[in-house]
Every structure is written in C-alpha cells, then in structure tokens.
Design a protein around this motif. Structure first.
Motif, short mmCIF file in Angstrom:
data_model
loop_
_atom_site.label_atom_id
_atom_site.label_comp_id
_atom_site.label_asym_id
_atom_site.label_seq_id
_atom_site.Cartn_x
_atom_site.Cartn_y
_atom_site.Cartn_z
N GLY A 181 19.21 -3.41 11.47
CA GLY A 181 17.90 -3.69 10.84
C GLY A 181 16.94 -2.37 11.33
N SER A 182 15.78 -2.43 11.41
CA SER A 182 14.78 -1.20 11.65
C SER A 182 14.77 -1.34 13.23
N TYR A 183 14.22 -0.12 13.59
CA TYR A 183 14.15 0.15 14.99
C TYR A 183 15.32 -0.04 15.64
N HIS A 184 16.46 0.52 15.26
CA HIS A 184 17.73 0.39 15.86
C HIS A 184 18.18 1.83 16.34
N ASP A 185 18.22 2.02 17.48
CA ASP A 185 18.39 3.19 18.15
C ASP A 185 19.54 4.26 17.45
N PRO A 191 22.61 3.03 12.30
CA PRO A 191 21.69 4.05 12.13
C PRO A 191 22.39 5.51 12.48
N ARG A 192 23.07 5.72 13.32
CA ARG A 192 23.60 6.91 13.70
C ARG A 192 24.15 7.72 12.26
N PHE A 193 24.92 6.61 11.41
CA PHE A 193 25.47 7.10 10.35
C PHE A 193 24.34 7.51 9.15
N ILE A 194 23.53 6.54 9.23
CA ILE A 194 22.42 6.80 8.28
C ILE A 194 21.59 7.99 8.61
N THR A 195 21.38 8.28 9.69
CA THR A 195 20.42 9.63 10.35
C THR A 195 21.09 10.64 10.33
N ASN A 196 22.53 10.68 10.59
CA ASN A 196 23.22 12.01 10.26
C ASN A 196 23.24 12.27 8.94
N LEU A 197 23.46 11.45 7.70
CA LEU A 197 23.71 11.60 6.44
C LEU A 197 22.28 12.32 5.87
N LEU A 198 21.24 11.42 6.40
CA LEU A 198 19.99 12.08 5.98
C LEU A 198 19.74 13.55 6.58
N GLU A 199 20.29 13.97 7.56
CA GLU A 199 20.36 15.28 8.12
C GLU A 199 21.38 16.39 7.49
N GLY A 200 22.13 15.74 6.84
CA GLY A 200 23.24 16.42 5.90
C GLY A 200 24.31 16.58 6.68
N LYS A 308 14.55 6.36 5.93
CA LYS A 308 14.17 7.70 5.06
C LYS A 308 12.65 7.73 5.60
N GLU A 309 11.97 6.52 5.67
CA GLU A 309 10.45 6.69 5.46
C GLU A 309 9.86 6.92 6.95
N ASN A 310 10.86 6.71 7.98
CA ASN A 310 10.27 6.62 9.33
C ASN A 310 11.00 7.75 10.17
N GLU A 311 11.21 8.95 9.67
CA GLU A 311 11.63 10.01 10.52
C GLU A 311 10.80 10.03 11.90
N TRP A 313 10.03 7.96 13.84
CA TRP A 313 10.54 7.25 14.81
C TRP A 313 11.83 7.72 15.43
N TRP A 314 12.66 8.03 14.39
CA TRP A 314 14.14 8.50 15.00
C TRP A 314 14.45 9.78 15.46
N LYS A 315 13.69 10.68 14.70
CA LYS A 315 13.97 12.09 14.65
C LYS A 315 13.93 12.61 16.30
N PRO A 316 12.85 12.16 16.91
CA PRO A 316 12.68 12.70 18.49
C PRO A 316 13.70 12.17 19.33
N LEU A 317 14.49 10.79 18.68
CA LEU A 317 15.38 10.20 19.67
C LEU A 317 16.75 11.02 19.64
N LYS A 318 16.89 11.57 18.48
CA LYS A 318 18.14 12.21 18.40
C LYS A 318 18.39 13.63 18.87
N GLY A 319 17.27 14.25 19.09
CA GLY A 319 17.09 15.72 19.40
C GLY A 319 18.25 16.05 20.93
N ASN A 320 17.61 15.37 21.85
CA ASN A 320 18.39 15.90 23.33
C ASN A 320 19.71 15.10 23.70
N ARG A 321 20.25 14.02 22.94
CA ARG A 321 21.24 13.36 23.33
C ARG A 321 22.60 13.67 23.09
N PRO A 322 23.40 13.61 24.00
CA PRO A 322 24.83 13.95 24.13
C PRO A 322 25.45 13.05 22.95
N ASN A 323 26.44 13.35 22.41
CA ASN A 323 27.42 12.41 21.58
C ASN A 323 27.97 11.39 22.80
#
Ligand SMILES: NC(=O)c1ccc[n+]([C@@H]2O[C@H](COP(=O)([O-])OP(=O)(O)OC[C@H]3O[C@@H](n4cnc5c(N)ncnc54)[C@H](O)[C@@H]3O)[C@@H](O)[C@H]2O)c1
Length: 334
Positions: A181-185, A191-200, A308-311, A313-323
């Motif tokens: 669902g939405s607001y998933h870290d 959400p990792r797969f969706i946001t990775n793909l949105l970032e290319g 797609k519409e709520n970058e 929310w998620w963009k700042p969370l991806k920045g400094n995280r280790p895998n």
C-alpha cells in the motif's frame, strides 16, 4: 473511545490511523512512536491538526512514557516493532529489546490501566516456512520462527497470551501476511522495487525470485483489525490471509505496470535463512465476516501511481540509507 496506537508513524500504523479517523470520527487516537528510521510523521500530515489525533514521541520500552500514554485509554492497537528481517540479521538484540521487552512494558501498563482490549499485531512468519505443496498454516499450528525478527515477534505473541492467562488482560492477536500500500518504507520489497525503477535503477531480486509470500492490502488489514475488535473473541488469534505470489511474479507485475522489461532485474544472493514460503488459512477471520476488498491486480497499479506522485515522501528516505540486505549478507560472509 480512546485508542492508543503504538508505532503509528510506521507503514501499517499510519494507514490504520487514516482508516480509524475516517471510520470512527468520534474516537480519539493517540499515536505513541519513537520515530526510528521507520517512523515518518510525514505520513500523517493530513491528520496532524485533527482535534481527535495526538502524537507522543516515545519508546515503548520506557515505562514512564508508556504509563503516561496509557492514561485513560480504552483500546491498545500495538504495531510498534522492529520489522525488517534483514535488519534483524545485522542487529538481533534491538529486535529482542523493542519487540519483546517493549511489548512486555505495554502489557504491564495495560494491566495497570485495566484497558478494555489489547490488540497485538503479529506476523505469519512466526510459524516458520512451508514447502511448495504444504497446506497453509492455521491458528493452531506450533510456532517455528527461523529469523531473529520472527523469533522476537513469536516471543511477543507468547507474552500477550501469558498476560491474558495470568492477569486476565482482554487480548486479541492477529497474524497477517505481507502488506502492500502507500506510505510503505522504500527499504521493503515492493516500494524499493517501484522507487528503484522510477529512478532508472535495476531491482535486486534474491535467488531466482522463487520465494513465495502472501500479499494483503494495508487497508484490508485495517478493516480486519476493526472487525476483530468488534467481533473477535477475547484470548483468540486470527490469521489475515493475502494472495500468494512468487517474488518474481510480483517483480514482473511491477515491471509490466511501468512498461519495463526483465533486463531491469538484478539477481542477487538469498538473505541468510531465507524462508521459502509463507501461507496462512484465513477462514476463522472470514467466519466473522471479513473479506478482502483489494487485490494486487487492481491495487498494485494504484500503489505504483502513488509512488510516482509522492516523490516528496520517499525520495528523502532513500538518500542516506545503506542497502541493508547487502550489509546483512556481508556481515556474516566475512
Ligand atoms: N509490513 C508487513 O508486511 C507486516 C506483516 C506482518 C506483520 N507486520 C507487523 O505489523 C507491525 C507494523 O509493521 P510496519 O510494516 O508498519 O512496521 P514499520 O517498520 O513500518 O513501522 C514500525 C513503527 O514502529 C516504531 N517503533 C519502532 N521501535 C519503537 C519503539 N521502541 N518504541 C516506539 N515506537 C517504535 C517506528 O518508529 C515505526 O513508526 C509490526 O509489528 C510488524 O511486525 C508487518
């Protein structure tokens, strides 16, 4: 009614708060959350000025904070936990502290306050793994957790039942499948797969993607909790079933929604002790009248659109995280 939601700034907790304030506008909701890496008040900006909503920043292992937060509370819905299996491989003690000790501190305060209901949120992972042709787990199966995360959740479930037997605390427990669902870290698979793909970027799929999970829409989960609070029997456990899919199938669905091909998959090593399959039988909950209203087919495209519409929310969370999956792998391979 005054509801104490623990971990309400996390994925499922924030969705439950949205659901609750919409469906029970006369109730007061208190959100107790330590705001760890997984807690995001940004998920609750639309309710922060609602007079029936209050946020308390605090750790569930802190007896004073918990006892203050419990004041005047009728119902506790306990989500707060360390919830990421890969992180439990890196730092198991944090999982024992939050998930077991934190639950015990809450239970003590709930007995003291004489709450009308303590509803504990648990996971299908406490039952261990299944083979491809095994029947799904039911409420009566023995616990056989295989990861520090699942073992710490199993420990918390045992404590909840023990407080019911020993002190007569009116408890219910629900164990659910993986939520989407939405607001998933963006650390978690969908959400990792969706946001990775949105970032290319490509998506790291463990093994050949053959592991099987059940998926449940987070709002179906909220409705199930609401139903258990209304119609569930004190002392009982209810399993909340989802739809079974392999991780490869989920990945293919996301790729298709985004119009991308399987060249975007990067096959990586399995996590340590990677459970093959989880599946649960939700017929006991269905007998109370619960039905899934959402499906992956219809709702995964909506979730992809939300990301797609709520970058913001998620963009700042991806920045400094280790895998964390890679860190977990490395820390034991060395
Ligand atoms: N996400 C799933 O698919 C899933 C599936 C089955 C069960 N569950 C269970 O549901 C619950 C919620 O899961 P989620 O995915 O929303 O988790 P999450 O990791 O997104 O959120 C956990 C929340 O708890 C808070 N928290 C962590 N430690 C705390 C502490 N010591 N004191 C106070 N707050 C603390 C965090 O800040 C965060 O807001 C957990 O108990 C989890 O085990 C989740």
């Amino acid at each position: 009614m005054r509801i104490l939601v623990t971990g309400g700034a996390g994925f499922i907790g924030s969705n439950l708060i949205h659901y609750w304030l919409k469906n029970h506008p006369d109730d007061q909701v208190v959100n107790l959350d330590a705001l760890t890496y997984a807690g995001h008040l940004e998920s609750l900006t639309d309710v922060e000025n609602n007079p029936n909503y209050k946020f308390i920043k605090g750790d569930i292992t802190d007896q004073k904070i918990v006892s203050d937060a419990m004041n005047g509370v009728d119902i506790v819905i306990h989500f707060a936990a360390e919830s990421h299996v890969d992180r439990s491989i890196i730092d198991p003690l944090q999982f024992v502290k939050t998930n077991i000790l934190g639950t015990a501190v809450l239970l003590n305060a709930a007995v003291e306050t004489e709450v009308k209901r303590f509803h504990h949120i648990s996971t299908d992972e406490v039952y261990g793994e299944l083979g491809p042709n095994d029947p799904p787990f039911g409420e009566k199966n023995a616990y056989a957790p295989r990861t520090p995360y699942a073992a710490s959740k199993a420990g918390s479930d045992h404590l909840v039942r023990a407080y019911h037997q020993t002190y007569g605390l009116p408890v219910t427990i629900s164990n659910c499948a993986n939520n989407f669902g939405s607001y998933h870290d963006p650390e978690k698979l969908i959400p990792r797969f969706i946001t990775n793909l949105l970032e290319g970027k490509r998506v790291p799929l463990m093994g050949k993607g053959e592991n099987i999970r059940e998926w449940l829409h987070v709002l179906d989960h909220a409705a199930a909790i609401d139903l258990v609070l209304k119609k569930g029997e004190i002392g009982e456990t209810y399993l909340i079933q989802g739809e079974e899919k392999t991780n490869l199938e989920i990945t293919q669905m996301i790729l298709k929604i985004l119009g991308l091909g399987e060249d975007m998959i990067e096959f990586v090593e399995h996590r340590l002790g990677h459970d093959f399959r989880y599946a649960i039988d939700g017929s006991k909950l269905k007998s109370l009248g619960w039905e899934r209203k959402h499906s992956l087919e219809e709702d995964l495209p909506i979730v992809v659109s939300w990301y797609k519409e709520n970058e913001w929310w998620w963009k700042p969370l991806k920045g400094n995280r280790p895998n964390v999956d890679r860190v977990a792998q490395k820390s034991y391979n060395q």
